[in-house]
Design a protein around this motif. Sequence first.
Motif, mmCIF file in Angstrom:
data_model
loop_
_atom_site.group_PDB
_atom_site.id
_atom_site.type_symbol
_atom_site.label_atom_id
_atom_site.label_comp_id
_atom_site.label_asym_id
_atom_site.label_seq_id
_atom_site.Cartn_x
_atom_site.Cartn_y
_atom_site.Cartn_z
ATOM 1 N N UNK A 21 34.107 -63.224 14.475
ATOM 2 C CA UNK A 21 33.294 -62.237 13.765
ATOM 3 C C UNK A 21 32.792 -61.169 14.721
ATOM 4 N N UNK A 22 32.714 -59.945 14.226
ATOM 5 C CA UNK A 22 32.070 -58.839 14.934
ATOM 6 C C UNK A 22 30.957 -58.361 14.015
ATOM 7 N N UNK A 23 29.761 -58.871 14.244
ATOM 8 C CA UNK A 23 28.638 -58.588 13.358
ATOM 9 C C UNK A 23 28.260 -57.113 13.365
ATOM 10 N N UNK A 24 28.367 -56.451 14.496
ATOM 11 C CA UNK A 24 28.013 -55.046 14.596
ATOM 12 C C UNK A 24 28.894 -54.152 13.726
ATOM 13 N N UNK A 25 30.180 -54.487 13.660
ATOM 14 C CA UNK A 25 31.127 -53.696 12.867
ATOM 15 C C UNK A 25 31.378 -54.298 11.490
ATOM 16 N N UNK A 26 30.705 -55.388 11.160
ATOM 17 C CA UNK A 26 30.878 -56.085 9.881
ATOM 18 C C UNK A 26 32.355 -56.362 9.618
ATOM 19 N N UNK A 27 32.960 -57.064 10.581
ATOM 20 C CA UNK A 27 34.381 -57.324 10.534
ATOM 21 C C UNK A 27 34.668 -58.752 10.999
ATOM 22 N N UNK A 28 35.669 -59.359 10.376
ATOM 23 C CA UNK A 28 36.150 -60.662 10.807
ATOM 24 C C UNK A 28 37.610 -60.500 11.206
ATOM 25 N N UNK A 29 38.024 -61.144 12.273
ATOM 26 C CA UNK A 29 39.412 -61.076 12.732
ATOM 27 C C UNK A 29 40.030 -62.466 12.633
ATOM 28 N N UNK A 30 41.183 -62.537 12.012
ATOM 29 C CA UNK A 30 41.899 -63.797 11.841
ATOM 30 C C UNK A 30 43.253 -63.665 12.501
ATOM 31 N N UNK A 31 43.546 -64.555 13.423
ATOM 32 C CA UNK A 31 44.812 -64.492 14.142
ATOM 33 C C UNK A 31 45.332 -65.865 14.463
ATOM 34 N N UNK A 32 46.429 -65.915 15.203
ATOM 35 C CA UNK A 32 46.988 -67.212 15.600
ATOM 36 C C UNK A 32 45.958 -68.025 16.376
ATOM 37 N N UNK A 33 46.156 -69.302 16.435
ATOM 38 C CA UNK A 33 45.239 -70.202 17.132
ATOM 39 C C UNK A 33 45.019 -69.720 18.557
ATOM 40 N N UNK A 34 43.762 -69.548 18.920
ATOM 41 C CA UNK A 34 43.411 -69.079 20.258
ATOM 42 C C UNK A 34 43.806 -70.083 21.332
ATOM 43 N N UNK A 35 43.929 -69.587 22.544
ATOM 44 C CA UNK A 35 44.364 -70.427 23.655
ATOM 45 C C UNK A 35 43.371 -71.508 24.042
ATOM 46 N N UNK A 36 42.085 -71.251 23.808
ATOM 47 C CA UNK A 36 41.065 -72.244 24.129
ATOM 48 C C UNK A 36 40.120 -72.385 22.945
ATOM 49 N N UNK A 37 39.416 -73.471 22.919
ATOM 50 C CA UNK A 37 38.455 -73.719 21.853
ATOM 51 C C UNK A 37 37.140 -73.046 22.249
ATOM 52 N N UNK A 38 36.892 -71.851 21.748
ATOM 53 C CA UNK A 38 35.719 -71.054 22.112
ATOM 54 C C UNK A 38 34.569 -71.356 21.151
ATOM 55 N N UNK A 39 33.341 -71.490 21.639
ATOM 56 C CA UNK A 39 32.211 -71.838 20.771
ATOM 57 C C UNK A 39 31.871 -70.781 19.719
ATOM 58 N N UNK A 40 32.267 -69.523 19.928
ATOM 59 C CA UNK A 40 31.980 -68.471 18.951
ATOM 60 C C UNK A 40 33.157 -68.167 18.039
ATOM 61 N N UNK A 41 34.193 -68.974 18.113
ATOM 62 C CA UNK A 41 35.364 -68.806 17.264
ATOM 63 C C UNK A 41 35.488 -70.036 16.368
#
Length: 68
Positions: A21-41
């Motif tokens: 999520x990008x709260x400032x731009x009111x946008x969510x991005x959905x993509x392939x599984x990220x390389x690491x398990x990030x706490x904000x994803x």
Amino acid sequence: MDGRLCSKVTCAREAVATLTYDYGDQMAALGPLGGTNHPNAHDLCSQHAERVSVPTGWIVVRHEAMRA
């Protein structure tokens, strides 16, 4: 399977996509599984990735590789 499961409560399916999520731009991005398990994803299975919903007024940007 690398052991990463869908972030949705009670879902035990394998994660295939990552949502951020990008709260400032009111946008969510959905993509392939990220390389690491990030706490904000949020890792999602294919079913939950297809049904992503965001607050009214927000947009969802889907990475081309996610489109069937």
